[in-house]
Design an enzyme around this catalytic site. Structure first.
Site, PDB file in Angstrom:
ATOM      1  N   SER A 154      -0.950  -5.348  -2.664  1.00  0.00           N
ATOM      2  CA  SER A 154      -1.373  -3.964  -2.841  1.00  0.00           C
ATOM      3  C   SER A 154      -2.600  -3.866  -3.738  1.00  0.00           C
ATOM      4  O   SER A 154      -3.629  -4.447  -3.438  1.00  0.00           O
ATOM      5  CB  SER A 154      -0.194  -3.139  -3.386  1.00  0.00           C
ATOM      6  OG  SER A 154      -0.521  -1.779  -3.418  1.00  0.00           O
ATOM      7  N   ASP A 171      -6.154   1.849  -0.937  1.00  0.00           N
ATOM      8  CA  ASP A 171      -5.965   0.590  -1.656  1.00  0.00           C
ATOM      9  C   ASP A 171      -6.126  -0.588  -0.688  1.00  0.00           C
ATOM     10  O   ASP A 171      -6.273  -0.386   0.523  1.00  0.00           O
ATOM     11  CB  ASP A 171      -4.614   0.580  -2.386  1.00  0.00           C
ATOM     12  CG  ASP A 171      -3.418   0.567  -1.455  1.00  0.00           C
ATOM     13  OD1 ASP A 171      -3.592   0.822  -0.252  1.00  0.00           O
ATOM     14  OD2 ASP A 171      -2.298   0.325  -1.934  1.00  0.00           O
ATOM     15  N   ASP A 206      -1.982   1.259   2.355  1.00  0.00           N
ATOM     16  CA  ASP A 206      -0.788   2.099   2.481  1.00  0.00           C
ATOM     17  C   ASP A 206      -0.838   3.298   1.537  1.00  0.00           C
ATOM     18  O   ASP A 206      -0.125   4.266   1.727  1.00  0.00           O
ATOM     19  CB  ASP A 206       0.516   1.295   2.310  1.00  0.00           C
ATOM     20  CG  ASP A 206       0.623   0.564   0.989  1.00  0.00           C
ATOM     21  OD1 ASP A 206      -0.289   0.676   0.148  1.00  0.00           O
ATOM     22  OD2 ASP A 206       1.640  -0.139   0.780  1.00  0.00           O
ATOM     23  N   ASP A 236      -4.379  -2.815   0.873  1.00  0.00           N
ATOM     24  CA  ASP A 236      -3.582  -3.005   2.089  1.00  0.00           C
ATOM     25  C   ASP A 236      -3.399  -1.703   2.864  1.00  0.00           C
ATOM     26  O   ASP A 236      -2.664  -1.644   3.836  1.00  0.00           O
ATOM     27  CB  ASP A 236      -2.236  -3.667   1.786  1.00  0.00           C
ATOM     28  CG  ASP A 236      -1.279  -2.774   1.019  1.00  0.00           C
ATOM     29  OD1 ASP A 236      -1.762  -1.979   0.198  1.00  0.00           O
ATOM     30  OD2 ASP A 236      -0.057  -2.881   1.209  1.00  0.00           O
TER      31      ASP A 236
END
Length: 570
Positions: free
Chosen positions: A145, A295, A299, A297
């Site tokens: 993340s 961010d 999500d 990744d």
């Protein structure tokens, strides 16, 4: 077993020469670093397994990932016997993510499991989508993340596209801890590894557009600034904008190329204004209506919009989820789809304003532990009985509908722009829409502080802080008596005035929440993936008109600061 004995096991032929050399060097010259790498095994927390990369049981590496994957393989084979098992794998922009993903694919295939491996980096929500889309039994994404560059991680998804929850997580962990590193099958069966890409991308982006757009007027008039913060969203969001009909999209070029060093930011976390500095400068330069950053990744998302004075203001995660929930329920109502069988999802540390909004439409709010795996679990358990509208949490994530079973910054980005375009087409703004929600309900103000305590000593200090809060409870906060203490580890809600104890029907978690007579909330929660303890503050007051918002907000801010000082957390 001592730390040295644990480390010496890594000098055996089970481990490659490079790993053996790294451990030998630490044994000979750096006992502190050796202790940090072996004093514990990495565990599944709220976000899966996440840690610093390097050799050792407390690090992310070929062997800790291999062991987790071997344990998962064993569990899948036991759970679905006599079946051709299928697992999808995605990875983000971080160092080693691509090679780690291939190692994970190798182990699964060596266990006779069919693997769908993305050709290159992809958003985490696309992995969640692909699990259901490809009829997989599980999914894995390699990501950490918004953690610093030295981190990587591993998240496991179940066959509904949601992250694993009890009892699967406990059963998989049992498999993992009963494995020796020598038990890992690393010899791939390449025939079982299928590389995937464009076909799944197209299906995912089309589904995002379908779920995240609502025949909104004024899309071509909305001026958008977008930054991927060197992450995976660049592979999906620009195309999603295009297919949805947003034409004035301005991408921050310096942050467009994926890069695990995140060279233009201190932290690639869209919760932090500093991470969106370049995007804010571009927004001010071109007079943008809305700015969105995701961010690494993809999500979670940070959204900034123009306030009443015309300045770009970063919304917090609670404000974003309130705007999105309100808009979605309104759209369901306009479509005649509300019949008392709908619900929205939230978490125990998120704002209660979401509950008020949903309640005003006759929609239920289901509240779970922190993490979207719990919202995905709500959706799964309600299938066939209730419709899921959307769900969010304070940490800048949102899930629109149930086609993705995790927080999804692709669809949420489109939804944010729908809200902004709709408001602008009516002579309003996204910020005014938020203030109107406060007028219609209550003005809630939330604040989060995270106290970092690193290493073994830090873990003990965090533990002690929670013990003190439980054994010596605070009786008044901000001038209001504490009415309830919710202890999610003990599964109890204690009414402080009467001493009455009620059971909490939510899985156990190390979270403690104080709630006062005037609706003030303070929650304490150690992180499951980082060496920190988080304190969440929520205060509220009524707001009569939009014009008085600034005054009420200042009063609520002052109250939060007073509470922080009072609780000796500053």
């Amino acid at each position: 077993m001592t730390i040295l004995e644990k480390a010496q096991q890594w000098l055996s032929s089970t481990f490659d020469k490079e790993t053996q050399q790294e451990i030998k060097h630490l044994i000979d010259s750096d006992q502190n670093q050796l202790a940090d790498r072996f004093y514990q095994d990495l565990e599944f927390g709220t976000g899966g397994m996440r840690g610093i990369m390097g050799a050792g049981t407390n690090r992310i590496n070929k062997y800790t990932l291999g062991r987790a994957t071997q344990g998962l393989s064993n569990y899948l084979i036991q759970t679905f016997p006599n079946k051709q098992l299928k697992v999808a794998i995605a990875f983000d922009c971080r160092h080693n993510s691509k090679s780690f993903a291939k190692i994970v694919a190798d182990v699964l295939s060596a266990n006779g499991i069919k693997v769908f491996l993305f050709e290159d980096l992809r958003p985490t929500p696309e992995l969640s989508f692909s699990v259901k889309h490809l009829g997989c039994d599980a999914g894995i994404v390699l990501t950490a993340s918004h953690n610093p560059p030295e981190y990587n991680g591993y998240k496991v998804y179940w066959n509904d596209g949601g992250q694993i929850v009890p009892p699967q997580d406990g059963a998989i962990i049992n498999e993992v801890i009963n494995l020796d590193f020598a038990d890992i099958k690393f010899n791939a069966n390449e025939n079982l590894i299928e590389v995937i890409g464009k076909n799944v991308d197209d299906a995912f982006i089309d589904a995002s557009v379908k779920n995240g757009t609502f025949n909104t007027k004024g899309r071509e008039d909305l001026k958008i600034v977008f930054t991927s913060l060197h992450g995976t969203s660049i592979t999906a969001i620009p195309e999603a904008f295009k297919r949805a009909g947003y034409t004035d999209v301005n991408i921050v070029e310096e942050q467009k190329v994926p890069n695990g060093d995140f060279p233009t930011v201190k932290s690639p976390n869209p919760e932090e204004p500093a991470a969106l500095k370049m995007a804010t400068e571009l927004a001010n330069k071109i007079g943008a209506d809305i700015l969105i950053g995701t961010d690494p990744d993809c999500d979670r998302l940070g959204i900034a919009v123009r306030d009443l004075e015309g300045n770009m203001k970063l919304l917090n995660g609670n404000q974003t989820m309130c705007l999105m929930t309100n808009f979605l329920i309104k759209k369901w109502k306009e479509a005649g789809k509300l019949n008392g069988k709908q619900f929205v999802g939230s978490t125990i540390v998120s704002t209660n304003l979401v509950n008020e909004i949903a309640d005003s439409y006759g929609v239920e709010t289901k509240v779970g532990l922190t993490g979207f795996k719990w919202i995905a679990k709500m959706v799964r358990e309600a299938e066939g009985k209730q419709d899921f509208i959307g769900g969010g949490e304070e940490s800048f994530g949102y899930m629109v509908g149930d086609f993705v079973r995790d927080k999804d910054a692709v669809t949420a980005t489109l939804l944010a722009c729908e809200i902004a375009a709709d408001a602008k087409s009516k002579g309003s703004s996204m910020y005014k829409e938020l203030l109107q929600i406060y007028v219609d309900n209550n003005f809630y103000k939330e604040h989060l502080i995270a106290i970092v305590k690193k290493g073994m000593d830090g873990a003990e200090q965090i533990k002690q802080m929670m013990v003190d809060l439980r054994e010596n409870p605070v009786t008044a906060i901000g001038g209001s008596k504490v009415k309830y203490i919710f202890d999610y580890q003990a599964s109890t809600c204690t009414e402080l005035q009467t001493g009455k104890v009620n059971a909490i029907e939510i899985p156990k978690s190390n979270v403690l929440i104080y709630e006062t007579e005037d609706g003030t909330k303070v929650a304490a929660r150690p992180s499951g993936t980082e060496p920190k303890i988080k304190f969440y503050f929520s205060v509220k007051d009524s707001l009569d008109t939009i014009e008085n918002a600034k005054k009420i907000e200042a009063e609520l801010d002052a109250k939060i600061q007073q509470i922080i000082v009072e609780m000796k957390l500053s």
